[in-house]
Design a protein around this motif. Structure first.
Motif, short mmCIF file in Angstrom:
data_model
loop_
_atom_site.label_atom_id
_atom_site.label_comp_id
_atom_site.label_asym_id
_atom_site.label_seq_id
_atom_site.Cartn_x
_atom_site.Cartn_y
_atom_site.Cartn_z
N GLU A 269 41.04 -17.36 4.15
CA GLU A 269 40.29 -17.13 2.91
C GLU A 269 38.96 -17.89 2.95
OE1 GLU A 269 44.06 -16.52 -0.14
OE2 GLU A 269 43.16 -18.50 0.10
N LYS B 12 41.98 -6.95 2.33
CA LYS B 12 40.98 -7.99 2.50
C LYS B 12 39.76 -7.65 1.65
CE LYS B 12 39.40 -5.98 6.90
NZ LYS B 12 39.23 -6.26 8.35
N ARG C 66 39.48 -12.73 0.69
CA ARG C 66 40.59 -12.69 1.65
C ARG C 66 40.08 -12.07 2.95
NH1 ARG C 66 44.00 -9.62 -1.00
NH2 ARG C 66 45.11 -11.29 -2.09
N LEU C 67 40.35 -12.74 4.08
CA LEU C 67 39.83 -12.32 5.37
C LEU C 67 40.82 -11.51 6.19
CD1 LEU C 67 38.06 -15.67 6.36
CD2 LEU C 67 37.08 -13.70 5.16
N TYR C 68 42.01 -11.29 5.68
CA TYR C 68 43.03 -10.54 6.42
C TYR C 68 43.60 -9.45 5.52
CZ TYR C 68 46.33 -13.27 3.64
OH TYR C 68 47.01 -13.83 2.59
#
Length: 245
Positions: free
Chosen positions: A148, A129, A111-113
């Motif tokens: 993602e 993240k 997960r990028l956030y």
């Protein structure tokens, strides 16, 4: 016969009505062409559309995905295959391919956030993240690449006559102070503790997150070793006789 201006009034009204109808038809046709050309969002087969809102509330510092309704920026949920219509003044969009996991492989999602993980943690719970616990088995998935990232790994295959010894890479650490004394500095531990687990894997294919589990294949088959010639072993018995094995 002489015609008075009033004699032409019905004709003038008909011309006005006709012109009005033609104008409405042209307006509707132009509107339809505009909507079809500039408002249509139509992801094809195995494609998705990422929506980007151009108007609305600005994201907070450090945010990259618009999670709240009305936020400006990249939306989290992509549009699947189909036909949609969006106002180009409010919305922009980008097309991308779905994520495909081949047979015999698995996908690990990052997960990028979200919030940063606490120190020492490697698996991201909801709202953080980082690497997610659940994996993607073979198939097709609608993954937003801005939200993602997917890394593909080989599935774990245990051959017949073998077993898989599993080491847990996350959880409680038996060398740390939070563990009971009888659990410290042990080699084989329970499922919620790091290091080698008691339970092994039988023959088969397993889709395990490589950031959580490390599996070593061990041969369980009976093996015959012949010790003869230069490989023979000789030793003395307790009463002094030499024995060859």
């Amino acid at each position: 016969r002489k015609y008075a201006p009033k004699d032409f009034a019905p004709i003038g009204r008909k011309i006005k009505w006709g012109a009005g109808i033609l104008f409405l038809v042209a307006a509707f046709a132009g509107l339809g062409i505009f909507i079809w050309t500039f408002c249509r969002v139509e992801p094809g087969s195995d494609r998705i559309a990422i929506l980007i809102r151009k108007t609305g509330r600005n994201l907070k510092p450090g945010e990259i995905i618009a999670l709240r309704p009305g936020d400006k920026g990249i939306q989290l949920i992509p549009l699947p295959e189909g036909r949609y219509f969006y106002n180009p003044y409010t919305w922009d969009w980008q097309f991308t391919s779905v994520t495909t996991i081949p047979a015999g492989r698995l996908g690990v999602v990052t997960r990028l956030y979200g919030d940063d993980l606490p120190p020492g943690e490697i698996i991201a719970p909801d709202g953080f993240k980082g690497i997610m616990r659940d994996i993607l088995s073979p198939g097709k998935y609608r993954i937003n690449p801005y939200a993602e990232q997917v890394d593909i790994f080989n599935a774990i295959s245990i051959r017949p006559g073998h077993a898989g010894v599993v080491a847990h890479l996350e959880g409680k650490d038996p060398t740390h102070g939070e563990m009971p004394e009888d659990m410290k500095n042990v080699f084989i531990v329970s499922e919620d503790v790091k290091r080698v687990q008691v339970k092994t894997l039988g023959p088969g294919t397993y889709y395990l997150n490589p950031y959580i589990y490390a599996v070593t294949e061990v041969n369980l088959q009976s093996q015959r070793f012949e010790l003869q010639g230069d490989d023979a072993i000789s030793f003395l018995t307790q009463d002094g006789f030499q024995v060859m094995v």
